[in-house]
Scaffold this active site. Structure first.
Site, PDB file in Angstrom:
ATOM      1  N   ASP A 119      -1.927  -7.298  15.115  1.00 44.60           N
ATOM      2  CA  ASP A 119      -1.752  -6.280  15.365  1.00 44.60           C
ATOM      3  C   ASP A 119      -2.135  -5.125  16.546  1.00 44.60           C
ATOM      4  O   ASP A 119      -0.660  -5.042  16.887  1.00 44.60           O
ATOM      5  CB  ASP A 119      -1.786  -5.309  13.943  1.00 44.60           C
ATOM      6  CG  ASP A 119      -2.783  -4.751  13.771  1.00 44.60           C
ATOM      7  OD1 ASP A 119      -4.357  -5.245  14.709  1.00 44.60           O
ATOM      8  OD2 ASP A 119      -3.552  -4.493  12.596  1.00 44.60           O
ATOM      9  N   GLU A 129      -5.254   4.588  14.038  1.00 43.83           N
ATOM     10  CA  GLU A 129      -6.143   3.560  14.396  1.00 43.83           C
ATOM     11  C   GLU A 129      -6.910   4.411  15.899  1.00 43.83           C
ATOM     12  O   GLU A 129      -8.234   3.757  16.334  1.00 43.83           O
ATOM     13  CB  GLU A 129      -5.497   2.223  15.009  1.00 43.83           C
ATOM     14  CG  GLU A 129      -4.601   2.696  16.063  1.00 43.83           C
ATOM     15  CD  GLU A 129      -3.237   3.134  16.208  1.00 43.83           C
ATOM     16  OE1 GLU A 129      -2.555   2.714  16.527  1.00 43.83           O
ATOM     17  OE2 GLU A 129      -3.312   3.374  14.623  1.00 43.83           O
ATOM     18  N   LYS A 189       1.869   1.852   7.375  1.00 41.10           N
ATOM     19  CA  LYS A 189       2.252   1.205   8.720  1.00 41.10           C
ATOM     20  C   LYS A 189       3.461   1.719   9.485  1.00 41.10           C
ATOM     21  O   LYS A 189       4.044   2.705   9.276  1.00 41.10           O
ATOM     22  CB  LYS A 189       2.649  -0.027   8.084  1.00 41.10           C
ATOM     23  CG  LYS A 189       1.116  -1.352   7.353  1.00 41.10           C
ATOM     24  CD  LYS A 189       0.439  -1.586   8.289  1.00 41.10           C
ATOM     25  CE  LYS A 189       0.614  -1.995   9.221  1.00 41.10           C
ATOM     26  NZ  LYS A 189      -0.094  -2.259  10.790  1.00 41.10           N
ATOM     27  N   ARG A 202       0.668  -1.002  -0.312  1.00 40.15           N
ATOM     28  CA  ARG A 202       0.086   0.090  -0.203  1.00 40.15           C
ATOM     29  C   ARG A 202       0.601   1.115   0.078  1.00 40.15           C
ATOM     30  O   ARG A 202       2.124   1.078   0.081  1.00 40.15           O
ATOM     31  CB  ARG A 202      -0.800   0.377   1.329  1.00 40.15           C
ATOM     32  CG  ARG A 202      -2.295  -1.042   1.555  1.00 40.15           C
ATOM     33  CD  ARG A 202      -3.402  -1.053   2.514  1.00 40.15           C
ATOM     34  NE  ARG A 202      -1.775  -1.341   3.567  1.00 40.15           N
ATOM     35  CZ  ARG A 202      -2.506  -1.446   4.725  1.00 40.15           C
ATOM     36  NH1 ARG A 202      -3.442  -1.191   5.473  1.00 40.15           N
ATOM     37  NH2 ARG A 202      -1.791  -2.565   6.223  1.00 40.15           N
ATOM     38  N   HIS A 219      -0.171   1.097  16.704  1.00 30.01           N
ATOM     39  CA  HIS A 219      -0.728   0.223  17.277  1.00 30.01           C
ATOM     40  C   HIS A 219       0.204  -0.162  18.492  1.00 30.01           C
ATOM     41  O   HIS A 219       0.775  -1.196  18.126  1.00 30.01           O
ATOM     42  CB  HIS A 219      -0.938  -0.908  15.911  1.00 30.01           C
ATOM     43  CG  HIS A 219      -2.108  -0.663  15.240  1.00 30.01           C
ATOM     44  ND1 HIS A 219      -2.967  -0.764  15.587  1.00 30.01           N
ATOM     45  CD2 HIS A 219      -2.286  -0.849  14.021  1.00 30.01           C
ATOM     46  CE1 HIS A 219      -3.875  -1.264  14.690  1.00 30.01           C
ATOM     47  NE2 HIS A 219      -3.626  -0.984  13.372  1.00 30.01           N
ATOM     48  N   TYR A 246      -0.816   4.064  10.982  1.00 28.59           N
ATOM     49  CA  TYR A 246      -0.902   3.458  12.164  1.00 28.59           C
ATOM     50  C   TYR A 246       0.169   3.033  12.407  1.00 28.59           C
ATOM     51  O   TYR A 246       0.575   3.310  12.352  1.00 28.59           O
ATOM     52  CB  TYR A 246      -1.913   2.317  11.233  1.00 28.59           C
ATOM     53  CG  TYR A 246      -2.469   2.110  10.155  1.00 28.59           C
ATOM     54  CD1 TYR A 246      -4.082   2.644  11.104  1.00 28.59           C
ATOM     55  CD2 TYR A 246      -3.523   1.578   9.335  1.00 28.59           C
ATOM     56  CE1 TYR A 246      -5.352   2.329  10.533  1.00 28.59           C
ATOM     57  CE2 TYR A 246      -4.328   2.195   8.632  1.00 28.59           C
ATOM     58  CZ  TYR A 246      -5.173   2.117   9.084  1.00 28.59           C
ATOM     59  OH  TYR A 246      -6.245   1.990   8.190  1.00 28.59           O
TER      60      TYR A 246
END
Length: 371
Positions: free
Chosen positions: A270, A118, A75, A15, A96, A94
């Site tokens: 994740d 997120e 990510k 991505r 996490h 993101y």
């Protein structure tokens, strides 16, 4: 603002955080966009399309981080990127954090501003930047689960929808949120016998109203989970506690109650995973087997369908990226309350309580920076 879009370097992550169309929208507003060479190729966007949109192409990831005031990614940064992140640099991606302490400590040490997709949250508690990837991951969980139920992958050898005269596979979905709902629709569409569990009775009532007849609802508790895992073929973990580690709903000792060849797909991996025996895997080596149970725990499932995923993600993130670029992170957060819970780390301090609690680290209320 000077915006950098680095190429994703996580295993099989194809991505990209910004499409050429998104770059054009930012450039129209007077911002400068730098895109790392080939960053968009995995999603079907060559460098030439970014250049046509007005973006500048940089040859390396180092050059992209060095020049940018705001980094837009998909990510979380991996270890080789930690040293590239600068003090006061805004990272919008993101993260996490609660599932990985080294990343949290590295971002604290960097003194950057980390705004996590997120945990951006609307007043109705919905998570607008998690929704599109949750939709993709929920649907993919069934697609992958159906595949790994095949005998060559050590699955039970069960066809998800069955055939006339043969019962369909039984699918258990833990969690009735976006991931679980999309997984249930997908499994039901393939003809499986589906049970979806949640702890919210209002949510179960809603699901019972909208789901087709081959989807049943059930209250989620340990007794019910232990009962159902004994005869279900595919189990999907779809539990989310925003910004915090997922609870273990299926523990190590429960595997012995499952039939050999059962497949578990933990979409929550994740965030630490809701199946105790799950650990993050990659698209290159997606599965492993414990007690004859096939575990599929890829932490970036939507990365396998990057064209769909990139468009779905940027549809959601671009309006926020424009606000951050136009106003700066502080003013944007003051004017748009959705962005406030997205702030996780600011200038060396953890400002999202669940992340601090996950690692017993100091917590600073975000209001300190928004006063």
């Amino acid at each position: 603002m000077i915006i950098g879009v680095p190429k994703e370097i996580k295993n099989n992550e194809n991505r990209v955080a910004l499409t050429p169309a998104g770059a054009k929208e930012l450039i129209k507003r007077g911002h400068t966009v730098y895109v790392q060479h080939t960053a968009g190729e995995g999603s079907g966007f060559p460098d030439s399309e970014y250049e046509t949109a007005g973006a500048k192409i940089l040859p390396t990831i180092e050059a992209t981080y060095e020049i940018a005031e705001m980094i837009i990614k998909v990510k979380e940064p991996i270890e080789s990127e930690y040293k590239l992140i600068k003090e006061n640099q805004l990272l919008f991606t993101y993260f996490h954090f609660a599932s990985y302490e080294p990343l949290t400590k590295a971002m604290v040490a960097s003194k950057a501003v980390c705004l996590a997709y997120e945990t951006v949250e609307k007043t109705d508690r919905s998570l607008p930047l998690l929704v599109p990837m949750s939709e993709v991951a929920g649907r993919m969980a069934i697609q992958k689960g159906a595949n790994y139920l095949e005998k060559p992958f050590k699955g039970r050898g069960v066809l998800l929808g069955g055939v006339p005269g043969v019962l369909p596979a039984k699918v258990l979905i833990l969690g009735g949120g976006i991931v679980g709902t999309q997984a249930a629709w997908m499994a039901a569409g393939l003809g499986a016998d589906v049970t979806i569990m949640d702890v919210s009775l209002p949510r179960l009532r809603y699901l019972a109203d909208v789901m087709p007849a081959n989807v049943k609802t059930m209250m989620s508790n340990e007794y019910n989970i232990r009962t159902l895992i004994k005869d279900h073929d595919l189990i999907v973990g779809a539990v989310l506690i925003p910004g915090a580690k997922a609870p273990h709903l299926i523990t190590r000792d429960m595997l012995k109650d499952m039939r050999p060849g059962t497949v578990v797909v933990d979409v929550a991996v994740d965030q630490g995973g809701c199946i105790e025996t799950c650990k993050p895997t990659t698209h290159e080596n997606p599965t492993y087997i414990i007690d004859d149970v096939v575990h599929y725990c890829v932490a970036n499932m939507p990365g396998a369908v990057p064209y769909t995923s990139t468009l779905a993600l940027t549809n959601a993130t671009l309006p926020y990226a424009i606000q951050l670029a136009d106003k700066g992170w502080k003013q944007a957060a003051l004017e748009n309350p959705d962005l406030v819970p997205g702030l996780n780390v600011i200038n060396g301090e953890i400002v999202y309580e669940a992340v601090a609690q996950a690692f017993d680290m100091p917590y600073t209320p975000v209001e300190k920076y928004l006063a």
